[in-house]
Design a protein around this motif. Structure first.
Motif, PDB file in Angstrom:
ATOM      1  N   ASP A  84     -78.125 -57.752  65.654  1.00  0.00           N
ATOM      2  CA  ASP A  84     -79.407 -58.271  66.129  1.00  0.00           C
ATOM      3  C   ASP A  84     -80.484 -57.185  66.081  1.00  0.00           C
ATOM      4  N   GLY A 111     -79.741 -61.939  63.892  1.00  0.00           N
ATOM      5  CA  GLY A 111     -80.562 -62.369  65.013  1.00  0.00           C
ATOM      6  C   GLY A 111     -81.837 -61.552  65.114  1.00  0.00           C
ATOM      7  N   HIS A 113     -85.095 -61.048  67.434  1.00  0.00           N
ATOM      8  CA  HIS A 113     -85.556 -61.367  68.786  1.00  0.00           C
ATOM      9  C   HIS A 113     -86.895 -60.668  69.058  1.00  0.00           C
TER      10      HIS A 113
END
Length: 301
Positions: A84, A111, A113
């Motif tokens: 991520d 991912g 974010h």
């Protein structure tokens, strides 16, 4: 703690200079701070592993501080990244990056974010067991934050010779490292400082770019080990600094002096100046501990 300057000039990329971007290595974490154009090339030149970058902090949405971000996000995909990625920046950064990814049909395979910021007060935006990161609200033409990176205090270090001299069983070692005193079988109290060494003092790093002279940030910077403060102009262009909400080298040094920081690093130089040593000379009339950021330069603290 190690700081690598990838770019430290204002406004536009040039043949031998790059806009703002830097890598902070602290407690075995690698943080990317701002991501101007050319950041990927500078990462490769400085042999910094892309895979170790999991957290990116963007100060504001002027192009010389984030135009390299979407390219880096896309390259991570090409490198088959699986971990991520967390991006911290002003509200709107998610919209900008996602629009570019959507229109180019370049979705990530990891991912992604976004942690969007809009508070005008300092806030903790990242924390783990080793490091805390806080925002430093700055004064610029658009919403802007600096970032304060602080190591957490380590546990005390076990003095093996001391515990063995008192014949203390190893089952008590963890309690000793946690700061507890020990009572021996004969009833004697052995104070913790006799059994341990002080931990290595925690370090702190403050990044302030871009901002006008702003004494409101001084309490946040108080006693930090290293302060990177923008110095776009020399004092001879003070009026231009005020008009564009930037700082001069003298003003950066004044902030460092009033905050009693240990070391000042200057950067974000206007490309109008041929000799950046003039920034150091000007700042040293106010604050003696001055270093100059230069593209590709590393500082070990």
């Amino acid at each position: 703690m190690k700081l690598t300057i990838l770019g430290c000039y204002a406004a536009t990329p040039r043949t031998f200079t790059n806009p703002t971007s830097q890598i902070l290595e602290i407690k075995n974490r690698l943080f990317l701070i701002d991501c101007g154009e050319g950041t990927q090339v500078q990462l490769r030149k400085n042999k910094i592993r892309f895979s170790k970058i999991n957290h990116i902090f963007i100060s504001h949405l002027h192009g010389d501080h984030f135009f390299g971000l979407v390219g880096l996000v896309s390259t991570f995909t090409l490198l088959n990244r699986a971990t991520d990625l967390h991006i911290y920046g002003p509200k709107g950064i998610k919209e900008i990056i996602m629009l570019q990814l959507r229109l180019s049909n370049s979705w990530t395979n990891y991912g992604l974010h976004f942690h969007e910021l809009e508070s005008s007060d300092s806030q903790v935006i990242y924390e783990d067991e080793k490091v805390t990161v806080k925002t430093i609200p700055l004064k610029h033409r658009i919403y802007t934050n600096g970032f304060l990176f602080q190591e957490k205090i380590d546990k005390r270090k076990l003095n093996v010779d001391a515990v063995q001299s008192f014949e203390i069983d190893s089952c008590y070692y963890q309690n000793i490292k946690n700061g507890k005193d020990i009572i021996l079988d004969d009833g004697r109290l052995i104070e913790n400082h006799l059994l341990t060494f002080d931990p290595v003092p925690q370090k702190s790093y403050a990044f302030c770019s871009d901002t006008a002279y702003n004494e409101k940030i001084i309490p946040l910077l108080s006693d930090v080990d290293i302060l990177y403060h923008e110095s776009t102009f020399l004092q001879s262009e003070e009026n231009l600094a005020k008009r564009t909400l930037h700082s001069t080298a003298k003003e950066a040094a004044t902030i460092a002096l009033k905050a009693t920081v240990k070391q000042l690093i200057l950067g974000h130089y206007s490309t109008r100046y041929e000799n950046i040593k003039l920034f150091k000379e000007e700042a040293e009339t106010i604050f003696p501990q001055v270093l100059l950021a230069e593209d590709g330069k590393s500082f070990d603290f």
